[in-house]
Design a protein around this motif. Structure first.
Motif, short mmCIF file in Angstrom:
data_model
loop_
_atom_site.label_atom_id
_atom_site.label_comp_id
_atom_site.label_asym_id
_atom_site.label_seq_id
_atom_site.Cartn_x
_atom_site.Cartn_y
_atom_site.Cartn_z
N ARG A 122 0.83 -1.20 0.00
CA ARG A 122 0.00 0.00 0.00
C ARG A 122 0.87 1.27 0.00
O ARG A 122 0.59 2.22 -0.72
N GLN A 125 2.23 1.72 -3.41
CA GLN A 125 1.17 2.20 -4.30
C GLN A 125 0.95 3.70 -4.12
O GLN A 125 0.87 4.44 -5.11
N TYR A 126 0.90 4.15 -2.87
CA TYR A 126 0.66 5.57 -2.60
C TYR A 126 1.84 6.42 -3.04
O TYR A 126 1.67 7.53 -3.55
N GLN A 128 4.00 5.75 -5.51
CA GLN A 128 4.03 5.83 -6.97
C GLN A 128 2.93 6.75 -7.49
O GLN A 128 3.13 7.49 -8.45
N SER A 129 1.78 6.71 -6.85
CA SER A 129 0.68 7.60 -7.25
C SER A 129 1.08 9.06 -7.03
O SER A 129 0.81 9.92 -7.88
#
Length: 238
Positions: A122, A125-126, A128-129
């Motif tokens: 997670r 993911q955050y 890279q976003s």
């Protein structure tokens, strides 16, 4: 018919065809990038790879001397680059999840219920976003500024996660950047933006193209070399 090999001496072969006059080989990370004119036949590309095998072997030997990359653990205190500076990660729990830059830290908020591998995935993911969103915003700003300076009008801009190149543009004027470039110093990001925008005038790597690049980035050779040296680090930071 001789096909282009998928791999040479352990390096994955990536063929990049564009409007250019000559062929060139580049090692980008663990890939062997073959940049060639649009209509060069596969047999000729295969012959070039065979001819350049001693050079490739030397580059492979250099890669083996480089210490292996250590994966991030995605925990508080780890350092992440952004526009040439490094920011410490600060992991905290909450319900307004995501990553934001504040007070000199990259703050990652995750749900209290997430643990172990799920927690790590997670955070990645955050991160890279956040990188992609920040890259799109800053690259748009730089593209607007340099497009006016160079005298071109790109029709659109987007970001992608290319494996071994920093940008591209097509005949319609669409410009695409590798979002990982946003980790590099401002001068390097500027060079990549200028490089792609100059392709809207010269869709090749001719003498005229490099003269135009040099008109807007007098240190472009230094910036090209910096990218060749640090490309693997930028792409494997998250």
């Amino acid at each position: 018919m001789t096909a282009i090999p998928e791999e040479v001496l352990g390096l994955r072969v990536e063929v990049v065809r564009s409007i250019r006059r000559t062929a060139a080989l580049h090692i980008v990370g663990s890939d062997l990038q073959v940049r060639i004119p649009e209509h060069l036949e596969d047999e000729r590309v295969a012959a070039i790879l065979k001819q350049k095998r001693p050079w490739i072997r030397g580059k492979v030997a250099e890669l083996k001397r480089v210490p292996p990359h250590r994966s991030k653990e995605l925990v508080s205190g780890e350092s992440f680059p952004y526009l040439g500076r490094h920011y410490r990660l600060k992991v905290q729990e909450g319900h307004q999840v995501g990553v934001y830059l504040s007070g000199g830290y990259l703050k990652a908020t995750i749900r209290p219920s997430e643990h172990g591998e799920q927690r790590e995935a997670r955070i990645q993911q955050y991160l890279q976003s956040w990188y992609r969103t920040s890259a799109l915003e800053r690259l748009q700003e730089k593209t607007n500024r340099y497009a006016q300076q160079i005298g071109v009008s790109p029709t659109g801009l987007s970001v992608r996660n290319f494996r071994s190149r920093w940008g591209s543009c097509d005949k319609r004027g669409q410009v695409v950047f590798n979002w990982n470039i946003i980790k590099a110093p401002h001068s390097i990001v500027d060079y990549v933006v200028i490089h792609e925008l100059c392709h809207l005038i010269h869709p090749n790597h001719s003498k005229d193209f490099w003269q135009l690049v040099g008109r807007h980035d007098t240190n472009y050779n230094e910036h090209r070399q910096w990218l060749r040296t640090h490309s693997k680090d930028l792409i494997t930071q998250t």
